[in-house]
Structure formats: structure tokens, C-alpha cells
Design a protein around this motif. Structure first.
Motif, mmCIF file in Angstrom:
data_model
loop_
_atom_site.group_PDB
_atom_site.id
_atom_site.type_symbol
_atom_site.label_atom_id
_atom_site.label_comp_id
_atom_site.label_asym_id
_atom_site.label_seq_id
_atom_site.Cartn_x
_atom_site.Cartn_y
_atom_site.Cartn_z
ATOM 1 N N PRO A 9 0.813 -1.226 0.000
ATOM 2 C CA PRO A 9 0.000 0.000 0.000
ATOM 3 C C PRO A 9 0.846 1.276 0.000
ATOM 4 C CG PRO A 9 -0.900 -1.565 1.553
ATOM 5 C CD PRO A 9 0.419 -2.123 1.097
ATOM 6 N N THR A 10 1.966 1.261 0.725
ATOM 7 C CA THR A 10 2.839 2.437 0.749
ATOM 8 C C THR A 10 3.465 2.675 -0.621
ATOM 9 O OG1 THR A 10 3.337 1.989 3.058
ATOM 10 C CG2 THR A 10 4.805 3.502 1.907
ATOM 11 N N ALA A 11 3.953 1.623 -1.233
ATOM 12 C CA ALA A 11 4.550 1.754 -2.568
ATOM 13 C C ALA A 11 3.512 2.195 -3.587
ATOM 14 C CB ALA A 11 5.179 0.432 -2.985
ATOM 15 N N VAL A 16 1.300 6.212 -7.197
ATOM 16 C CA VAL A 16 0.186 7.019 -7.723
ATOM 17 C C VAL A 16 0.543 8.501 -7.692
ATOM 18 C CG1 VAL A 16 -2.180 7.758 -7.243
ATOM 19 C CG2 VAL A 16 -1.612 5.331 -7.217
ATOM 20 N N ILE A 17 1.172 8.960 -6.614
ATOM 21 C CA ILE A 17 1.592 10.364 -6.538
ATOM 22 C C ILE A 17 2.575 10.681 -7.667
ATOM 23 C CG2 ILE A 17 2.780 12.106 -5.133
ATOM 24 C CD1 ILE A 17 0.034 11.386 -4.060
ATOM 25 N N ILE A 19 2.852 9.168 -10.591
ATOM 26 C CA ILE A 19 2.111 9.160 -11.862
ATOM 27 C C ILE A 19 1.300 10.440 -12.014
ATOM 28 C CG2 ILE A 19 0.209 8.018 -13.080
ATOM 29 C CD1 ILE A 19 1.366 5.355 -11.971
ATOM 30 N N LEU A 20 0.668 10.901 -10.927
ATOM 31 C CA LEU A 20 -0.089 12.157 -10.984
ATOM 32 C C LEU A 20 0.812 13.334 -11.330
ATOM 33 C CD1 LEU A 20 -2.485 11.858 -7.922
ATOM 34 C CD2 LEU A 20 -3.151 12.086 -10.312
ATOM 35 N N LEU A 21 1.986 13.408 -10.709
ATOM 36 C CA LEU A 21 2.895 14.509 -10.999
ATOM 37 C C LEU A 21 3.380 14.485 -12.443
ATOM 38 C CD1 LEU A 21 4.964 14.603 -7.699
ATOM 39 C CD2 LEU A 21 3.255 16.251 -8.473
ATOM 40 N N ILE A 22 3.689 13.309 -12.946
ATOM 41 C CA ILE A 22 4.114 13.186 -14.347
ATOM 42 C C ILE A 22 2.976 13.574 -15.283
ATOM 43 C CG2 ILE A 22 4.784 11.520 -16.124
ATOM 44 C CD1 ILE A 22 6.355 10.048 -13.841
ATOM 45 N N THR A 23 1.778 13.085 -14.998
ATOM 46 C CA THR A 23 0.613 13.397 -15.832
ATOM 47 C C THR A 23 0.342 14.898 -15.857
ATOM 48 O OG1 THR A 23 -0.369 11.251 -15.348
ATOM 49 C CG2 THR A 23 -1.853 12.970 -16.158
ATOM 50 N N LEU A 50 -4.548 20.169 -7.590
ATOM 51 C CA LEU A 50 -4.029 18.855 -7.211
ATOM 52 C C LEU A 50 -3.463 18.906 -5.794
ATOM 53 C CD1 LEU A 50 -3.255 15.915 -7.866
ATOM 54 C CD2 LEU A 50 -1.093 16.806 -8.770
ATOM 55 N N PHE A 51 -2.704 19.947 -5.485
ATOM 56 C CA PHE A 51 -2.140 20.086 -4.150
ATOM 57 C C PHE A 51 -3.240 20.202 -3.099
ATOM 58 C CE2 PHE A 51 -0.598 22.744 -0.645
ATOM 59 C CZ PHE A 51 0.426 21.931 -0.180
#
Length: 90
Positions: A9-11, A16-17, A19-23, A50-51
Motif C-alpha cells: 500500500p505504501t509503494a 500514484v503520486i 504518476i499524478l505529478l508526471i501526468t 491537485l495540491f
């Protein structure tokens, strides 16, 4: 990475964070945006929203743990509703 006590879950969370930043970086490059003023009466961009979403989701999850304690996946549903509201109206 055992010294960091990584769990799946931590990984997944940090994945996900990332991937969101890249997206959002790709979106900012391909589709530049001008700030807009929403319900908070401050100018925000996609990154700002987003923040705000990530920060609010952290507080939602902490409150859920403190008040409910179990069934943490249901807090994720609340976070998705919160994220949709932030991106729509903030």
C-alpha cells in the motif's frame, strides 16, 4: 528497501503520486492553462487544485481513522468525491 519498511500500500501510494505529478507535468506542457478563480476566490491552476486535493485527502483519511477506525477503503470514496468537487469548483 527493508530499512524503510515498504509495504505494497505504501509503494502504491507513492507510485500514484508520481504518476499524478508526471501526468500533470505533461498536461501543463501540452495544454497550458491560465489560472481561474473559483469558490475560494483565489487564482488556481491544475497543479494548485491537485495540491489542495492531496492535502484535503490526507486530512479526510486522518479524520476517518480517528472517527471510524476501520473500513479505510470507504474513505477513498470520500476522497474521490472531494477531488471531483475541488477540480470542478475551486
Amino acid at each position: 528497501m527493508e530499512w524503510m519498511a515498504w509495504t505494497w500500500p505504501t509503494a502504491a501510494f507513492f507510485g500514484v503520486i508520481a504518476i499524478l505529478l508526471i501526468t500533470f507535468t505533461v498536461l501543463a506542457i501540452r495544454f497550458p492553462e491560465t489560472p481561474r478563480t473559483g469558490i475560494l476566490q483565489i487564482e488556481t491552476t491544475r497543479g494548485d487544485r491537485l495540491f489542495i486535493t492531496l492535502l484535503g485527502s490526507a486530512f479526510i483519511n486522518l479524520a476517518w481513522l480517528g472517527l471510524v477506525g476501520e473500513n479505510q477503503p470507504y474513505a477513498l470514496i470520500v476522497c474521490f468525491v472531494y477531488a471531483a468537487a475541488v477540480f470542478r469548483w475551486v
